[in-house]
Write an enzyme that holds these catalytic residues in place. Sequence first.
Site, PDB file in Angstrom:
ATOM      1  N   HIS A   1      -3.117   5.277  -3.316  1.00 15.28           N
ATOM      2  CA  HIS A   1      -4.112   5.097  -4.490  1.00 15.28           C
ATOM      3  C   HIS A   1      -2.233   5.117  -5.901  1.00 15.28           C
ATOM      4  CE1 HIS A   1      -6.325   3.417  -7.758  1.00 15.28           C
ATOM      5  NE2 HIS A   1      -5.986   5.287  -8.645  1.00 15.28           N
TER       6      HIS A   1
ATOM      7  N   ASP B   1      -0.886   4.793  -9.273  1.00 20.76           N
ATOM      8  CA  ASP B   1      -0.855   3.965 -10.557  1.00 20.76           C
ATOM      9  C   ASP B   1      -0.130   3.895 -10.797  1.00 20.76           C
ATOM     10  OD1 ASP B   1      -3.732   5.414 -11.157  1.00 20.76           O
ATOM     11  OD2 ASP B   1      -3.461   6.953 -10.041  1.00 20.76           O
TER      12      ASP B   1
ATOM     13  N   ASP C   1     -10.850   3.926  -8.643  1.00 19.96           N
ATOM     14  CA  ASP C   1     -10.850   4.609  -8.996  1.00 19.96           C
ATOM     15  C   ASP C   1     -11.154   4.350 -11.093  1.00 19.96           C
ATOM     16  OD1 ASP C   1      -9.718   6.787 -10.088  1.00 19.96           O
ATOM     17  OD2 ASP C   1      -7.884   6.531 -10.611  1.00 19.96           O
TER      18      ASP C   1
ATOM     19  N   HIS D   1      -5.255   0.424 -15.149  1.00 20.40           N
ATOM     20  CA  HIS D   1      -7.298   1.860 -15.474  1.00 20.40           C
ATOM     21  C   HIS D   1      -6.487   3.087 -16.426  1.00 20.40           C
ATOM     22  CE1 HIS D   1      -6.741   3.026 -11.376  1.00 20.40           C
ATOM     23  NE2 HIS D   1      -6.508   3.869 -11.440  1.00 20.40           N
TER      24      HIS D   1
END
Length: 1008
Positions: A262, A264, A374, A578
């Site tokens: 993951h 970001d 997420d 996000h």
Amino acid sequence: MHDDRNLVESRLKRVLEERIRPAVYPESVPLEVSIWTAPDEPVPVAEGLAAPRTPIATGARWGAPWGTSWLTVSGTVPDAWAGRTVEALIDLGFDANMPGFQCEGLVYRPDGTPVKGLNPRNQWVRIAAPAVGGEEVLLHVEAASNPVILDYHPFLPTGLGDKETAGERPQYRLERIDLAVFDEAVWQLVVDLEVLGELMAELPVEGARRWEILRAVERALDAVDLQDVNGTAAVARRELEAVLASPAEPSAHLISAVGHAHIDSAWLWPLRETVRKVARTTANMTALLEDEPDFVFTMSQAQQYAWIKEHRPEVYARVKKAVAQGRFVPAGGMWVESDTNMPGSEAMARQFVHGKRFFLEEFGIENEEAWLPDTFGFAGGLPQIIKAAGSTRLLTQKISWSRVNTFPHHTFLWEGIDGTRIFTHFPPVDTYNCSMQGEEIAHAARNFKEKGRARRSLAPTGWGDGGGGTTREMVAKAARLRNLEGSARVRWERPAEFFAKAEREYPDPPVWTGELYLELHRATLTSQARTKQGNRASENLLREAELWCATAAVRARLPYPYEELDRIWKTVLLHQFHDILPGSSIAWVHREAERTYAAVTEELAAITARAQRALAGEGDGTVVFNAAPHERGGVPAGGARPAAPAAGGCTVEARPDGGHLLDNGLLQVAVDARGLVVSVLDRASGREALAPGAAANMLQIHPDFPTMWDAWDVDSFYRNTVTDLTALDSLEVAASGPEAVAVRATRTFGSSRAVQTVTLTAGSGRLDLDTEVDWHETEKFLKAAFPLDVRTDRYAAETQFGHLYRPTHTNTSWEAAKFEACNHRFVHLEEPGWGVALVTASTYGHDVTRTVRPEDGGTTTTARVSLLRAPRFPDPHTDQGLHRFRHALVPGADVGAAVREGYRIGLPERRVPGAAEVAPLITLDDDAVVVSAVKLADDRSGDVVVRLYESCGGRARVRVAPGFEYARVDRCDLLERPTGEGATELRLRPFELVTLRFAVEGGGGEPG
Ligand SMILES: [Zn+2]
């Protein structure tokens, strides 16, 4: 039998840590290291490879915050190691307790070929197997000294989050940089013992299996000669063969593991660093895919693929090859893993359009799974958008972060506001960084709420955010967990394979209706107000640009700016990531975002102005353009007309109390001597909107220091303390009619100042509220309150392509937990026959509460908009400085009027010199049906694409009248692919969205 369980377990722990693990690399020699540090920002690979080096010793400090250093490591394989497996070990100064969020490296060969990433738990580089004595070793490392922002003392304010305030102090110390012999048998023994030790700890003490493993482990430890681990590892492993071979129970939970990282797209690092994080991780993962034939890796976010395509083409070539082999799986089909609460209707749709189109064009792949592990809650409009994009499924684990209520399902149908249902899975492993720990696997099996009806779940496996993805250790553990007694069964599978099996085994899953509200991170609807304003402004300007450019293409043959709009959309979509739009990134990210939005605004304004000039024609008059989806002031929706004389009739007069009375014939508004709105009379109904004795547009300030996650969270106790900002510096009449009347109040509080202007405009049933705040507070929450004389159990909040209802009461813990929520352009409160809308131009957070008045038994329902916060982590100066907000109160509004005023506040009339009348491209005959986009087709055919939706939650029958010649009309998905024959007479379900594509002969607008 005596119970010696704790003794054996303690022995395992110590022997593994202190004797067996160190024996994985029994022999090593130091490598020579030299360094060059780039003077500022990262340099191209060729430049870094060629830059002159100076020697550096291990133990030396290196790496100013956000710096880039190029290391060269060199040495010779000792003759004695011939035939053995040799690896380089490169420890840049990692803290292995944190699998990411710190320094990182990407290893290159001298010719510039990337090898793999270096991460806290992935520090090895395979040199040779078998090695040749005397072989020269020469590697280069592009090392990024990204500072640790979030560590063991989390959420403390730090200047490290911006290069301008981060200082120069070296962040890391070069640790071990060696050439070493890798002993595969010992490494396998480590994995055997880890898997069994971790499984054992999860098994019931009363069960025989736990004891069988314990005794086998004991025999293995007996077999290890602690003075000769390398010589006895194979013998020790044989003692474990039987317990490792014992098969899983027939009812064992089935885990589909998928390699994952993951990453970001920006967060505790700037956007430019994510480009390199992705390159390091994907280099790692393509290397691991070559080593491990069963392994499958998945990566979402088309933007991240686009980045490595542009910036690290040599890594991208490897990714592309692995995608073609079906082993590296693009997931999600969105441009980024965006927030889903705040993006507007069209933007949410375009996340899928641009993501899916990239995967289709680059890889020929279209996936059916929305992948948002997420994201901080999921809007009720999302299911319809997912389906309209051609997808059918959603994966997230984030709702497991809710602090109050436990979500009842892991696999279920999620039903959106229009009735669309999406097959949804929440991995019960409750993380997107599974590492194949026995504890995680057992938790997934125990936690899974569908037991007895379904058997399988998904586990995204690997370290994200600079952890480098899945490790070879995780792959080795997964291999042992394929079919192991006492454990869930694990196998590597693509998300699509998992979903297909999950759907088959669970044909009638439970249903959850409405939004998936995250009971955490509620302050992300407010933090970093400028980022949010930039988003909303960009969304509105994109609508205008597409509408007027399409109109100019059809009406005036003006070239349509395909390239520019494509690029700007992708920029806006990226910033809906996000941690950007929610305001939870470091200062650097938000500072850059502000500049980017300013550039987007300027470019879109120029694009729109060009189109409007082409449409407005010659003449010395003024043409008024109306981009809103409803007629306004005589100008049709999506059309333009020469300006009509302005209406009059507004008055303002002094009140005996020192305040003012404003009137425009539709509304009569009283402002008292404190500058507060104390009466809003809807003249048509004779109804007073405000609760008796209450004051509206009142600023309220709360202390706001959450228990953790400062930029993300506001905790419910914030409401325990509130200060009404009623003290006044000055009150003046700012406009005195006849076209508009306004009163302006100025007040100071703390270290800040607010200027509130209330305006009535002729012919408008809306009270406009402009608020300017020069904000210099710390850890405070600023709201504006509107106590309304309305009794209702629920209110409507706009979301994508419609609205949803939330309670005004707190009967259950589920309702109480929604104490701060998201709206797009309005909240609407209603009693039968009369309603009121609070319209917001750029804010998203709000709350609605109610009290019953002892005096008259009436109910005061107070809607408050959230204006500003001042958290100090991760940006220590969040939201300091000048802000401007625009809201409006619309008494007497039904939900249709709320929709209309919501669009109007963000889409002001544009006045352009000229004399022409511009007929709309599309006219609808039902105001409940709203056009969300008019544009030319992305395939550059010149076809006109129109998207519309039913906006009031009812049924509609609408005639779509195109104002241009067309050959045929098709119904399309969001990617503008025909899905069926179109029609210009449509019947729509509540909130149904429809995309129509009109084929235009000869096409409007050549590529511009
Ligand atoms: Zn994230």
